[in-house]
Write an enzyme that holds these catalytic residues in place. Structure first.
Site, PDB file in Angstrom:
ATOM      1  N   GLY A 129      16.194 -56.756 -11.140  1.00 31.81           N
ATOM      2  CA  GLY A 129      17.306 -55.910 -10.704  1.00 31.81           C
ATOM      3  C   GLY A 129      17.132 -54.462 -11.133  1.00 31.81           C
ATOM      4  O   GLY A 129      17.430 -53.534 -10.369  1.00 31.81           O
ATOM      5  N   ASP A 130      16.654 -54.259 -12.350  1.00 26.98           N
ATOM      6  CA  ASP A 130      16.396 -52.897 -12.839  1.00 26.98           C
ATOM      7  C   ASP A 130      15.325 -52.219 -11.988  1.00 26.98           C
ATOM      8  O   ASP A 130      15.407 -51.021 -11.698  1.00 26.98           O
ATOM      9  CB  ASP A 130      15.941 -52.936 -14.296  1.00 26.98           C
ATOM     10  CG  ASP A 130      16.848 -53.787 -15.164  1.00 26.98           C
ATOM     11  OD1 ASP A 130      18.066 -53.789 -14.926  1.00 26.98           O
ATOM     12  OD2 ASP A 130      16.328 -54.462 -16.070  1.00 26.98           O
TER      13      ASP A 130
END
Length: 304
Positions: A247-248
């Protein structure tokens, strides 16, 4: 300049075992240590794409020094605030399936927060801030306060956080939010099952102030929603190896192409997130570039 803020960074200690037997002596097949934390992950992917950033946050003790040295070695600029306690160590056990043991971080006091506010108050409209992850214990309103500060300075920010920590910033107009489906359900109180329902639920956050929403759906890809556009981006084919940091990486990919066409931002977002998911660690530039041409972007009308 892009600034990433990690309030509670970590040394991520990766431990690989053929099998784990509780209550017995276990021997590792391999170990590794990385500078961890959601904002730091964003900076690492930006660095892989040769986009400069400065990592901000709190660091202390020998573990904090390890993080600073690791970023320095990778050529990532940082300006952490030194705190009294030790930065935490998180253990990632990999035994065919992944088990995480996350430690509590050091205490952060009001004077530490004030020093961070001083750093952010010096930014200009040319800068962009990425907030990601948890906040220090006892500072539940920190995201809202910092978002208000940045809005007063005309500084755009992106936020990747859960629940009230995310919704408290919406009135201050975040440039990008990136909930997953579970987080969207918690925020909106809805349980959408179709893509049309997911888009409707996410679009309600536009009314609250978000400018761009990237709703990640794991192996099903992502939906993008803003006032002018609705897109569905399926995930490329690949083998899931690592859920940590995907996600990052998605956030980093999107922000890395800020100022370019929206479709290019989306292509980089999904390529970065997928490349990390298909890797043992965060994606390399080569991993990302290999996937870029495989990313498809569909309008919602095409999906229907």
């Amino acid at each position: 300049m892009i600034y990433t803020v990690t309030f509670n960074p970590s040394v991520d200690y990766i431990v690989r075992l053929d099998a784990l037997e509780i209550g017995a002596l276990n021997r590792t097949s391999d170990t590794a240590k990385y500078a961890g934390g959601k904002g730091i992950n964003v900076s690492r992917i930006l660095n892989a794409l040769e986009v400069p950033s400065t990592a901000l946050g709190f660091a202390g003790g020998f573990t904090g020094s390890f993080i600073e040295e690791a970023l320095q070695t990778q050529g990532i600029h940082h300006d952490f605030i030194k705190v009294a306690g030790d930065t935490r160590i998180n253990i990632k056990l990999k035994t065919g399936e992944e088990t995480e043991i996350n430690a509590a971080g050091p205490m952060i006091d009001t004077s530490d927060i004030d020093r961070l506010k001083d750093q952010l108050s010096k930014l200009t409209t040319e800068d962009h801030v990425v907030f990601a992850g948890s906040v220090p214990s006892g500072h539940d309103d920190l995201y809202a306060n910092l978002a208000r500060l940045l809005e007063s300075k005309g500084v755009e920010f992106t936020i990747d956080a859960e629940g009230d920590k995310l919704t408290s910033t919406l009135e201050h107009g975040p440039y990008l939010i990136k909930p997953n489906l579970f987080e969207l359900e918690g925020i909106t109180g809805r349980k959408p099952s179709s893509k049309a329902e997911m888009i409707e639920a996410a679009a309600s956050l536009l009314d609250l102030g978000a400018k761009n929403i990237l709703l990640t759906l794991g192996s099903d890809g992502a939906l993008f929603i803003n006032p002018e556009h609705r897109y569905y981006i399926p995930s490329p084919a690949g083998t899931l190896k690592n859920s940590v940091g995907a996600g990052d990486s998605t956030v980093a990919g999107f922000i890395s192409r800020k100022g370019h066409p929206l479709t290019e931002q989306l292509r980089y977002a999904i390529a970065c997130g997928s490349a990390t998911a298909f890797s043992d660690d965060l994606a390399t530039r080569e991993d990302i570039e290999d996937l870029l041409e495989k990313i498809e972007i569909h309008t919602i009308e095409e999906v229907k």
